[in-house]
Design a protein around this motif. Sequence first.
Motif, PDB file in Angstrom:
ATOM      1  N   GLU A  49      -1.181  -6.388   0.168  1.00  0.00           N
ATOM      2  CA  GLU A  49      -2.389  -5.416   0.706  1.00  0.00           C
ATOM      3  C   GLU A  49      -1.959  -4.273   0.990  1.00  0.00           C
ATOM      4  O   GLU A  49      -0.969  -3.723   1.103  1.00  0.00           O
ATOM      5  CB  GLU A  49      -2.922  -6.234   2.027  1.00  0.00           C
ATOM      6  CG  GLU A  49      -3.367  -7.452   2.028  1.00  0.00           C
ATOM      7  CD  GLU A  49      -3.763  -7.940   3.554  1.00  0.00           C
ATOM      8  OE1 GLU A  49      -3.578  -7.252   4.650  1.00  0.00           O
ATOM      9  OE2 GLU A  49      -4.564  -9.132   3.226  1.00  0.00           O
ATOM     10  N   GLU A  53      -9.426   4.570  -3.057  1.00  0.00           N
ATOM     11  CA  GLU A  53      -9.477   3.198  -2.753  1.00  0.00           C
ATOM     12  C   GLU A  53      -9.841   3.302  -1.121  1.00  0.00           C
ATOM     13  O   GLU A  53      -9.086   3.829  -0.390  1.00  0.00           O
ATOM     14  CB  GLU A  53      -8.168   2.518  -2.921  1.00  0.00           C
ATOM     15  CG  GLU A  53      -8.356   0.941  -2.591  1.00  0.00           C
ATOM     16  CD  GLU A  53      -9.630   0.329  -3.321  1.00  0.00           C
ATOM     17  OE1 GLU A  53     -10.518  -0.101  -2.513  1.00  0.00           O
ATOM     18  OE2 GLU A  53      -9.497  -0.028  -4.192  1.00  0.00           O
ATOM     19  N   ARG A 108     -10.681   0.375   0.466  1.00  0.00           N
ATOM     20  CA  ARG A 108     -10.758  -1.026   0.961  1.00  0.00           C
ATOM     21  C   ARG A 108      -9.391  -1.085   1.678  1.00  0.00           C
ATOM     22  O   ARG A 108      -8.357  -1.175   0.826  1.00  0.00           O
ATOM     23  CB  ARG A 108     -11.024  -2.203  -0.165  1.00  0.00           C
ATOM     24  CG  ARG A 108     -12.353  -2.242  -0.596  1.00  0.00           C
ATOM     25  CD  ARG A 108     -12.505  -3.132  -1.660  1.00  0.00           C
ATOM     26  NE  ARG A 108     -11.721  -2.592  -2.925  1.00  0.00           N
ATOM     27  CZ  ARG A 108     -11.298  -3.355  -4.032  1.00  0.00           C
ATOM     28  NH1 ARG A 108     -11.622  -4.504  -4.091  1.00  0.00           N
ATOM     29  NH2 ARG A 108     -10.608  -2.862  -4.709  1.00  0.00           N
ATOM     30  N   CYS A 114      -7.231  -3.983   0.251  1.00  0.00           N
ATOM     31  CA  CYS A 114      -7.159  -4.182  -1.148  1.00  0.00           C
ATOM     32  C   CYS A 114      -5.873  -4.948  -1.690  1.00  0.00           C
ATOM     33  O   CYS A 114      -4.790  -4.458  -1.434  1.00  0.00           O
ATOM     34  CB  CYS A 114      -7.417  -2.773  -1.949  1.00  0.00           C
ATOM     35  SG  CYS A 114      -7.189  -3.015  -3.533  1.00  0.00           S
TER      36      CYS A 114
END
Length: 75
Positions: free
Chosen positions: A14, A47, A49, A52
């Motif tokens: 992650e 990014e 998230r 992610c």
Amino acid sequence: MQHIEFSLDGDYVELNQLLKLVGICDSGGAGKQLVASGEVKVDGRIELRKTCKIRAGQVVRLGDVQIKVTGPHAG
């Protein structure tokens, strides 16, 4: 620019955990804050998230730090 190579143990890591594991931040929570700030790019795109999934072959950038993610090394 600082280049870091990170070898995965599994299929993915992650994003917030990657930032912690390479020493950019002290905790996964701090990693989440960095991602939320919009300063982290994955493969050249911002990014947002926090969790992610980052897989082998992807490149993460934060400021002048570039992290290249590689697959697990055969042992």
